[in-house]
Design an enzyme around this catalytic site. Structure first.
Site, mmCIF file in Angstrom:
data_model
loop_
_atom_site.group_PDB
_atom_site.id
_atom_site.type_symbol
_atom_site.label_atom_id
_atom_site.label_comp_id
_atom_site.label_asym_id
_atom_site.label_seq_id
_atom_site.Cartn_x
_atom_site.Cartn_y
_atom_site.Cartn_z
ATOM 1 N N ASN A 88 -27.624 -25.644 -50.779
ATOM 2 C CA ASN A 88 -27.464 -25.932 -49.625
ATOM 3 C C ASN A 88 -26.468 -25.139 -49.193
ATOM 4 O O ASN A 88 -26.295 -24.928 -48.053
ATOM 5 C CB ASN A 88 -27.437 -27.661 -49.163
ATOM 6 C CG ASN A 88 -27.257 -27.329 -47.868
ATOM 7 O OD1 ASN A 88 -27.921 -27.393 -46.660
ATOM 8 N ND2 ASN A 88 -26.499 -27.489 -47.277
ATOM 9 N N ALA A 89 -25.252 -24.837 -49.874
ATOM 10 C CA ALA A 89 -23.963 -24.043 -48.983
ATOM 11 C C ALA A 89 -24.556 -22.759 -48.646
ATOM 12 O O ALA A 89 -24.976 -22.289 -48.985
ATOM 13 C CB ALA A 89 -22.669 -24.328 -50.188
ATOM 14 N N GLY A 90 -23.411 -22.719 -47.502
ATOM 15 C CA GLY A 90 -24.915 -21.268 -47.206
ATOM 16 C C GLY A 90 -23.916 -21.022 -45.541
ATOM 17 O O GLY A 90 -23.654 -21.901 -45.020
ATOM 18 N N SER A 140 -33.905 -20.426 -45.190
ATOM 19 C CA SER A 140 -34.248 -20.158 -43.901
ATOM 20 C C SER A 140 -35.891 -19.586 -43.261
ATOM 21 O O SER A 140 -36.331 -18.578 -44.101
ATOM 22 C CB SER A 140 -33.386 -19.482 -43.625
ATOM 23 O OG SER A 140 -33.285 -18.944 -42.410
ATOM 24 N N TYR A 153 -27.869 -11.738 -42.691
ATOM 25 C CA TYR A 153 -28.477 -13.518 -43.099
ATOM 26 C C TYR A 153 -29.317 -13.612 -43.483
ATOM 27 O O TYR A 153 -29.743 -14.155 -44.387
ATOM 28 C CB TYR A 153 -28.284 -14.212 -41.714
ATOM 29 C CG TYR A 153 -28.821 -15.660 -41.963
ATOM 30 C CD1 TYR A 153 -27.569 -16.707 -42.349
ATOM 31 C CD2 TYR A 153 -29.378 -15.945 -41.234
ATOM 32 C CE1 TYR A 153 -27.862 -18.191 -42.680
ATOM 33 C CE2 TYR A 153 -30.122 -17.652 -41.405
ATOM 34 C CZ TYR A 153 -28.980 -18.097 -42.626
ATOM 35 O OH TYR A 153 -29.629 -19.289 -42.180
ATOM 36 N N LYS A 157 -31.101 -14.636 -47.181
ATOM 37 C CA LYS A 157 -31.862 -15.746 -47.784
ATOM 38 C C LYS A 157 -33.534 -15.484 -47.902
ATOM 39 O O LYS A 157 -33.819 -15.925 -48.571
ATOM 40 C CB LYS A 157 -32.205 -16.103 -46.228
ATOM 41 C CG LYS A 157 -30.925 -16.928 -45.715
ATOM 42 C CD LYS A 157 -30.702 -17.876 -46.269
ATOM 43 C CE LYS A 157 -29.049 -19.471 -45.894
ATOM 44 N NZ LYS A 157 -29.533 -20.063 -46.506
HETATM 45 N N1 NAP Z 1 -28.537 -25.335 -39.272
HETATM 46 C C1 NAP Z 1 -29.492 -24.286 -39.317
HETATM 47 O O1 NAP Z 1 -30.013 -24.091 -37.992
HETATM 48 C C2 NAP Z 1 -29.962 -23.276 -40.496
HETATM 49 C C3 NAP Z 1 -31.730 -23.103 -40.456
HETATM 50 C C4 NAP Z 1 -31.681 -22.210 -41.630
HETATM 51 C C5 NAP Z 1 -30.962 -22.581 -42.730
HETATM 52 N N2 NAP Z 1 -30.229 -23.213 -42.760
HETATM 53 C C6 NAP Z 1 -29.049 -23.695 -43.740
HETATM 54 O O2 NAP Z 1 -28.777 -24.500 -44.582
HETATM 55 C C7 NAP Z 1 -27.320 -24.981 -44.747
HETATM 56 C C8 NAP Z 1 -27.014 -25.956 -44.596
HETATM 57 O O3 NAP Z 1 -26.282 -25.208 -42.981
HETATM 58 P P1 NAP Z 1 -25.908 -25.965 -41.871
HETATM 59 O O4 NAP Z 1 -26.567 -25.866 -41.143
HETATM 60 O O5 NAP Z 1 -25.815 -27.891 -42.588
HETATM 61 O O6 NAP Z 1 -24.720 -25.566 -41.681
HETATM 62 P P2 NAP Z 1 -23.073 -25.864 -41.700
HETATM 63 O O7 NAP Z 1 -23.243 -27.634 -40.747
HETATM 64 O O8 NAP Z 1 -22.209 -25.065 -40.925
HETATM 65 O O9 NAP Z 1 -22.235 -26.523 -42.997
HETATM 66 C C9 NAP Z 1 -22.785 -25.735 -44.418
HETATM 67 C C10 NAP Z 1 -21.815 -26.473 -45.451
HETATM 68 O O10 NAP Z 1 -21.623 -25.522 -46.101
HETATM 69 C C11 NAP Z 1 -20.171 -25.622 -46.653
HETATM 70 N N3 NAP Z 1 -19.912 -24.308 -47.417
HETATM 71 C C12 NAP Z 1 -19.693 -22.828 -46.795
HETATM 72 N N4 NAP Z 1 -19.103 -21.770 -47.162
HETATM 73 C C13 NAP Z 1 -18.703 -22.343 -48.969
HETATM 74 C C14 NAP Z 1 -18.351 -22.459 -49.816
HETATM 75 N N5 NAP Z 1 -17.704 -20.944 -49.386
HETATM 76 N N6 NAP Z 1 -18.561 -22.717 -50.965
HETATM 77 C C15 NAP Z 1 -18.688 -23.941 -50.569
HETATM 78 N N7 NAP Z 1 -19.221 -24.598 -49.160
HETATM 79 C C16 NAP Z 1 -19.733 -23.399 -48.315
HETATM 80 C C17 NAP Z 1 -19.413 -25.763 -45.658
HETATM 81 O O11 NAP Z 1 -18.341 -26.224 -46.701
HETATM 82 P P3 NAP Z 1 -16.651 -26.643 -46.443
HETATM 83 O O12 NAP Z 1 -17.051 -25.290 -44.813
HETATM 84 O O13 NAP Z 1 -15.857 -27.687 -46.435
HETATM 85 O O14 NAP Z 1 -16.819 -25.043 -46.914
HETATM 86 C C18 NAP Z 1 -20.281 -26.933 -45.140
HETATM 87 O O15 NAP Z 1 -20.441 -28.229 -45.583
HETATM 88 C C19 NAP Z 1 -27.218 -23.381 -45.131
HETATM 89 O O16 NAP Z 1 -27.309 -22.367 -46.804
HETATM 90 C C20 NAP Z 1 -27.768 -22.424 -44.064
HETATM 91 O O17 NAP Z 1 -28.179 -21.128 -44.075
HETATM 92 C C21 NAP Z 1 -29.319 -24.225 -42.155
#
Ligand code: NAP
Length: 268
Positions: A88-90, A140, A153, A157
């Protein structure tokens, strides 16, 4: 007891998945939580422990291959097995390709979103095969339809989509399920943290946030798909229609995407 590794578990969708699994399964689940921010990870682990689940925080930068291996080793050393890996990290990004001069951050984004998932999956796979367990990839809707303003991005994805689709077929005989989730816009901080054209954190969202899906709903849908061993979880009606419309009317999908780009609310 099932052992679940979640990357990106310090905030947003990953942290919410951890809380929901802990609250539903209590002592029946052990959660291995990975992200870079150790303090935030400890806070999420404490919330999970309060529900009676076991929780192990492993500070990890998934863009570093050896740290992905260490994450898996830590999980196996502590709990002796792995049932589920949630990739899930992203990170996000928003820039028109023509605005970008230095492409280094495109590579960095690919290392986090694609390579982090590939490295964690490679390290965990023998253990997941042993339990006939599950792999989840959080892609995504931008991994199904190319979104203008999101070349970096979307590329990461789409790469995840292809990698996990191929792996799903390879793993069919081994009894390992591979579920790819395609969230739309979810109410987390991801857009504020994403790269801008200069490769710096945006600090502001480029989208209107009002219509975003709640993080609780998104986590619930992913957990449902994961537990049912579904191939895909495509979120929102727009996402479901968009992927099929693209096949029969690609010009129309482009028009819709460009109209959305014009609504871009980034500061000019
Ligand atoms: N929110 C949306 O609208 C959306 C839509 C489609 C897909 N997604 C996908 O859903 C996933 C989660 O997104 P989210 O919305 O929950 O984002 P978020 O709230 O920004 O959380 C992202 C998480 O990924 C971690 N992360 C970032 N870089 C990292 C690294 N280099 N190593 C390890 N962990 C890392 C962050 O923690 P740290 O900073 O502590 O490392 C955080 O825990 C992502 O893959 C994103 O692309 C999100």
């Amino acid at each position: 007891m099932r052992v679940v590794i979640i990357t990106g578990a310090s905030d947003g969708i990953g942290a919410e998945m951890a809380r929901q699994l802990a609250s539903k399964e209590g002592a029946g689940v052990a959660l291995v939580l990975a992200a870079r921010n150790a303090a935030q990870l400890d806070a999420v682990a404490a919330e999970c422990s309060a529900f009676g689940a076991q929780a192990l925080a492993v500070p990890t930068d998934v863009s570093v291959r050896i740290q992905c291996r260490r994450l898996v080793i830590s999980a196996v050393e502590r709990f002796g097995r792995i049932d589920v890996l949630v990739n899930n990290a992203g990170r996000s990004a928003h820039a028109l390709f023509e605005e970008v001069e230095d492409l280094d951050w495109y590579e960095e984004l690919m290392r986090v979103n694609l390579w982090g998932s590939v490295w964690c999956t490679q390290a965990a796979l023998p253990h997941i095969k042993a339990t006939r367990g599950s792999i989840v990839a959080v892609s995504s809707l931008a991994g199904l339809v190319g979104v203008p303003g999101r070349t970096a991005y979307s590329a990461t994805k789409f790469a995840m989509t292809g990698f996990f689709e191929a792996l799903r077929a390879e793993m069919k005989g081994a009894g390992v399920s591979v579920t790819t989730a395609y969230p739309g816009v979810v109410a987390t901080q991801i857009r504020y943290r994403g790269f801008n054209a200069q490769g710096e954190p945006m600090g502001t969202s480029s989208l209107k946030e009002e219509g975003a899906m709640s993080v609780e709903e998104c986590a619930r849908l992913i957990i449902g798909g994961m537990n049912a061993r579904k191939r895909e979880v495509v979120m929102t009606a727009k996402g479901k229609i968009g992927r099929f419309l693209k096949l029969i009317a690609p010009g129309l999908v482009e028009k819709i995407a460009l109209a959305a780009l014009k609504q871009d609310v980034r500061p000019k």
